[in-house]
Write an enzyme that holds these catalytic residues in place. Structure first.
Site, PDB file in Angstrom:
ATOM      1  N   GLY A  34     -19.870  -7.771   5.463  1.00  0.00           N
ATOM      2  CA  GLY A  34     -18.846  -8.394   6.304  1.00  0.00           C
ATOM      3  C   GLY A  34     -18.658  -9.882   6.098  1.00  0.00           C
ATOM      4  N   SER A  35     -19.117 -10.420   4.968  1.00  0.00           N
ATOM      5  CA  SER A  35     -18.942 -11.869   4.785  1.00  0.00           C
ATOM      6  C   SER A  35     -17.467 -12.236   4.621  1.00  0.00           C
ATOM      7  CB  SER A  35     -19.766 -12.371   3.601  1.00  0.00           C
ATOM      8  OG  SER A  35     -19.242 -11.915   2.376  1.00  0.00           O
ATOM      9  N   ASN A  36     -16.670 -11.355   4.033  1.00  0.00           N
ATOM     10  CA  ASN A  36     -15.236 -11.644   3.928  1.00  0.00           C
ATOM     11  C   ASN A  36     -14.558 -11.579   5.287  1.00  0.00           C
ATOM     12  OD1 ASN A  36     -14.140 -12.106   1.045  1.00  0.00           O
ATOM     13  ND2 ASN A  36     -15.697 -10.519   0.789  1.00  0.00           N
ATOM     14  N   ARG A 113     -14.513   3.058   0.239  1.00  0.00           N
ATOM     15  CA  ARG A 113     -14.040   4.441   0.208  1.00  0.00           C
ATOM     16  C   ARG A 113     -12.671   4.489  -0.464  1.00  0.00           C
ATOM     17  NH1 ARG A 113     -17.387   8.114   1.153  1.00  0.00           N
ATOM     18  NH2 ARG A 113     -15.686   9.506   1.755  1.00  0.00           N
ATOM     19  N   ASN A 129      -6.563  -5.642  -0.571  1.00  0.00           N
ATOM     20  CA  ASN A 129      -7.960  -5.390  -0.912  1.00  0.00           C
ATOM     21  C   ASN A 129      -8.479  -6.580  -1.710  1.00  0.00           C
ATOM     22  OD1 ASN A 129     -10.402  -3.830  -1.319  1.00  0.00           O
ATOM     23  ND2 ASN A 129      -9.723  -3.462  -3.416  1.00  0.00           N
ATOM     24  N   HIS A 131     -11.499  -7.531  -4.617  1.00  0.00           N
ATOM     25  CA  HIS A 131     -12.402  -6.885  -5.571  1.00  0.00           C
ATOM     26  C   HIS A 131     -13.076  -7.969  -6.413  1.00  0.00           C
ATOM     27  CE1 HIS A 131     -13.957  -3.664  -8.064  1.00  0.00           C
ATOM     28  NE2 HIS A 131     -13.583  -4.349  -9.128  1.00  0.00           N
TER      29      HIS A 131
HETATM   30  C1  GAR Z   1     -16.988  -8.039  -1.898  1.00  0.00           C
HETATM   31  O1  GAR Z   1     -17.604  -8.651  -2.997  1.00  0.00           O
HETATM   32  C2  GAR Z   1     -15.752  -7.288  -2.345  1.00  0.00           C
HETATM   33  O2  GAR Z   1     -15.097  -7.903  -3.414  1.00  0.00           O
HETATM   34  C3  GAR Z   1     -16.313  -5.956  -2.726  1.00  0.00           C
HETATM   35  O3  GAR Z   1     -17.278  -5.686  -1.748  1.00  0.00           O
HETATM   36  C4  GAR Z   1     -17.864  -6.918  -1.337  1.00  0.00           C
HETATM   37  C5  GAR Z   1     -17.940  -6.943   0.172  1.00  0.00           C
HETATM   38  O4  GAR Z   1     -18.654  -8.074   0.612  1.00  0.00           O
HETATM   39  N1  GAR Z   1     -15.286  -4.943  -2.762  1.00  0.00           N
HETATM   40  C6  GAR Z   1     -15.189  -4.029  -3.717  1.00  0.00           C
HETATM   41  O5  GAR Z   1     -16.008  -3.905  -4.604  1.00  0.00           O
HETATM   42  C7  GAR Z   1     -13.975  -3.111  -3.615  1.00  0.00           C
HETATM   43  N2  GAR Z   1     -13.842  -2.306  -4.764  1.00  0.00           N
HETATM   44  P1  GAR Z   1     -18.707  -8.419   2.166  1.00  0.00           P
HETATM   45  O6  GAR Z   1     -19.052  -7.127   2.914  1.00  0.00           O
HETATM   46  O7  GAR Z   1     -19.792  -9.443   2.281  1.00  0.00           O
HETATM   47  O8  GAR Z   1     -17.349  -8.951   2.569  1.00  0.00           O
END
Ligand code: GAR
Length: 211
Positions: A34-36, A113, A129, A131
Site C-alpha cells: 500500500g505504499s502507492n 489480480r 494501473n 507497473h
Molecule cells: C508496485 O511496485 C506496483 O508497481 C506493482 O506492485 C507494487 C505495489 O507496491 N504493481 C504491479 O506489479 C502490477 N502488475 P505498494 O503495495 O507498496 O503500492
C-alpha cells in the site's frame, strides 16, 4: 561536461496541477503493502492532487494496505478473491462497492489480480494501473527481476490506462531509473518505488485532465 544518465532521466514534474469542478472521487484497489496508496493520499493532503479517496478495496487478509488505510482514516473493504467462484463474480462485487461509494476513477495500486470486462466496461477509460517497468517491456510478475535478467541499463515505472491484457493500455506517464552494476532486485525496486510515488498522483491528475 557529460551529464550523468541519472540527470538525463526522470526530469521534474510540471509544477502546476489541474483543479476540477469537484475533487476526483477515487477508489483504490490494492493487494499488498500500500505504499502507492499512501503516496496518493499524501499528495491529496498536500493539496496537489485535487481528489478524495472514497474507498480502498483489498483482496489479501493481513495486507499492509489495510493498516495504512486505517492510519490514513480511509474506509477499506476486504474482498477476498478466494471466496468467489470466478474472476467475474469478484469484479462484479468490486464494481458494486465502487459504485456504492460514488467512485469515478479506479486506481489499481499494486492490485495483483487479472481483471475482467465486468470491471473494465463499468469504468470505461477511467481505470489506471501502475507497473514497475517501462512498459511495454516486462509486463506481468517479477518485472524488476525480468529487467535485471535482460541486462537493461534503464528501468522504471509506468502509469497506464487499463485494458484486458495484463499491464497493457495507453501510457499516461513514465519515469526512468538508471540501473547500477551493483543493483539487486531489492535496491532497484526501492529506487523505482520512489519514482512510482512521485508520478502516480501526477498521472491521475493528467489522466483526468485529458478526459
Ligand atoms: C508496485 O511496485 C506496483 O508497481 C506493482 O506492485 C507494487 C505495489 O507496491 N504493481 C504491479 O506489479 C502490477 N502488475 P505498494 O503495495 O507498496 O503500492
Amino acid at each position: 561536461m557529460l551529464e550523468t544518465a541519472a540527470a538525463l532521466i526522470s526530469p521534474p514534474l510540471p509544477g502546476t496541477w489541474p483543479r476540477f469542478e469537484s475533487p476526483l472521487r477515487l477508489g483504490v484497489m490494492a493487494s499488498g503493502n500500500g505504499s502507492n496508496l499512501e503516496a496518493i493520499a499524501r499528495s491529496i493532503q498536500r493539496d496537489e492532487l485535487h481528489a478524495e479517496i472514497r474507498v480502498v478495496i483489498y483482496n489479501n487478509p493481513g495486507a499492509g494496505v489495510a493498516e495504512r488505510a486505517a492510519r490514513l482514516g480511509l474506509p477499506a473493504v476486504l474482498l477476498n478473491h478466494r471466496h468467489y467462484p470466478s474472476r467475474e463474480a469478484l469484479d462484479s462485487d468490486i464494481v458494486h462497492r465502487l459504485q456504492a461509494h460514488g467512485v469515478d476513477w479506479v486506481i489499481m495500486a499494486g492490485w495483483m489480480r487479472c481483471v475482467t470486462t465486468v470491471l473494465i466496461d463499468a469504468f470505461a477509460g477511467q481505470i489506471l494501473n501502475i507497473h514497475p517497468s517501462l512498459l511495454p517491456s516486462f509486463p506481468g510478475l517479477r518485472a524488476v527481476e525480468q529487467a535485471l535478467a535482460a541486462g537493461v541499463r534503464v528501468a522504471g515505472c509506468t502509469v497506464h490506462q487499463v485494458e484486458l491484457a495484463v499491464d497493457s493500455g495507453p501510457v499516461i506517464m513514465q519515469a526512468a531509473v538508471s540501473v547500477e552494476p551493483t543493483d539487486t532486485a531489492a535496491t532497484l525496486q526501492a529506487r523505482i518505488q520512489v519514482q512510482e510515488h512521485r508520478i502516480y498522483p501526477a498521472a491521475i491528475a493528467l489522466a483526468a485532465e485529458l478526459t
